[in-house]
Scaffold this motif. Structure first.
Motif, PDB file in Angstrom:
ATOM      1  N   PRO A 101      54.094  42.170 -28.868  1.00 34.32           N
ATOM      2  CA  PRO A 101      53.881  40.961 -28.899  1.00 34.32           C
ATOM      3  C   PRO A 101      53.291  40.401 -30.188  1.00 34.32           C
ATOM      4  O   PRO A 101      52.483  41.168 -30.808  1.00 34.32           O
ATOM      5  N   ASP A 123      54.640  31.071 -22.400  1.00 33.28           N
ATOM      6  CA  ASP A 123      55.276  32.374 -22.508  1.00 33.28           C
ATOM      7  C   ASP A 123      54.564  33.429 -22.949  1.00 33.28           C
ATOM      8  O   ASP A 123      55.243  34.647 -23.113  1.00 33.28           O
ATOM      9  N   ALA A 124      53.386  33.267 -23.078  1.00 27.76           N
ATOM     10  CA  ALA A 124      52.542  34.228 -23.687  1.00 27.76           C
ATOM     11  C   ALA A 124      52.633  35.707 -23.012  1.00 27.76           C
ATOM     12  O   ALA A 124      52.475  36.766 -23.662  1.00 27.76           O
ATOM     13  N   GLY A 125      52.449  35.595 -21.602  1.00 25.77           N
ATOM     14  CA  GLY A 125      52.615  36.644 -20.799  1.00 25.77           C
ATOM     15  C   GLY A 125      51.317  37.287 -20.764  1.00 25.77           C
ATOM     16  O   GLY A 125      51.053  38.462 -19.975  1.00 25.77           O
ATOM     17  N   ASP A 126      50.082  36.964 -21.105  1.00 23.86           N
ATOM     18  CA  ASP A 126      48.956  37.152 -21.163  1.00 23.86           C
ATOM     19  C   ASP A 126      47.997  36.262 -21.045  1.00 23.86           C
ATOM     20  O   ASP A 126      48.129  35.293 -21.934  1.00 23.86           O
ATOM     21  N   ARG A 174      54.429  27.836 -25.848  1.00 25.17           N
ATOM     22  CA  ARG A 174      54.013  29.207 -26.566  1.00 25.17           C
ATOM     23  C   ARG A 174      52.922  29.733 -25.348  1.00 25.17           C
ATOM     24  O   ARG A 174      52.844  30.949 -25.388  1.00 25.17           O
TER      25      ARG A 174
END
Length: 281
Positions: free
Chosen positions: A3, A31-34, A28
């Motif tokens: 990532p 969409d980071a996923g964290d 962003r």
């Protein structure tokens, strides 16, 4: 595929269109996923126009900027060995390079549709100047993640705070071998001695010229007085000869005077006798 890191995301955002920064940043982050990374992305501040100009230039002209920063680092290292004239020349060349890079960065930003004002161009120029003078500023500029423009006099902590994400510490300048340092020091001292000796020779030549002129004046006066002396001696010789000639005539003149005196006395006696005879009549 690993990532994207905060630094990679920030670099993309900070060189993107300024008008799209907020929406792109929020997208962003979503969409980071964290969660932690998303929070860091949402905390990214919009860069100033001057910072954006530098970020675009740093990312799209990385090789060109890197060469200029490397040259600046080498000049910083070498300037301790330069004399005043060489330092002045170095300063002029550094200012010329700074202005040229700033104008190139502004031209590149203008192709993106942004209007670059004189104030923005000056801020870009100051940022490049800061990068030339301080390794920390050079690393910040090269990162392509500036939040604001830099000033040449800023402290390291302020420079790091002007960059989104982490900035690698600038690599220390490679140390020169001891023998090379000693040789440069010896050469520098020898050059100083030569310069001092040249100044001494110039001063001595000026002093010698001054004394040469004074001597010429004195010699001309001596020649003038010698000529007058010779003329006076010739006159004196002539007067002495004339005196001797006249002195030879003195005894004859004395004899003639004595004879004239006797004649005068005789005439006086005759006069007296004539008067007496007249009285007796």
């Amino acid at each position: 595929m690993a990532p994207a890191t905060l630094e990679e995301i920030a670099a993309a955002l900070y060189a993107g269109p300024p008008a799209d920064f907020v929406s792109e940043r929020n997208g962003r982050a979503k969409d980071a996923g964290d969660a932690g990374l998303a929070e860091q992305i949402r905390a990214l501040r919009k860069p100033s126009v001057a910072a954006w100009v530098m970020n675009v230039f740093a990312q799209e002209r990385a090789d060109q900027l890197g060469q200029a920063l490397q040259l600046a680092a080498e000049l910083r290292e070498a300037q301790d060995d330069l004399d005043a004239a060489a330092l002045a020349k170095l300063g002029r060349e550094r200012r010329t390079l700074t202005r040229r890079l700033a104008e190139m960065a502004a031209d590149l930003a203008a192709t993106r549709g942004e209007r670059i004002t004189p104030a923005t161009l000056e801020a870009v120029t100051q940022t490049i100047s800061a990068a030339f003078f301080a390794p920390e500023a050079a690393a910040a500029v090269a990162s392509g993640r500036l939040i604001r423009a830099l000033e040449p006099s800023e402290a390291s902590s302020d420079i790091r705070a002007a960059v989104a994400g982490e900035v690698a510490s600038p690599a220390p300048a490679p140390e020169r071998p001891t023998d090379e340092l000693q040789a440069r020091r010896v050469r520098r001292e020898a050059e100083k001695r030569v310069s001092a000796a040249e100044k001494d020779v110039l001063a001595a030549e000026r002093e010698l010229a001054k004394h040469d002129k004074a001597l010429q004046v004195l010699q001309a006066k001596v020649d003038e007085l010698t000529a007058e002396e010779a003329e006076l001696e010739a006159t004196l010789t002539s007067l002495r000869a004339e005196r001797k000639r006249v002195q030879k005539d003195v005894p004859g003149a004395q004899k003639q005077r004595a004879k004239a005196a006797e004649q005068k006395d005789a005439a006086a006696s005759g006069l007296e006798e004539a008067r007496s005879a007249l009285d007796d009549l």
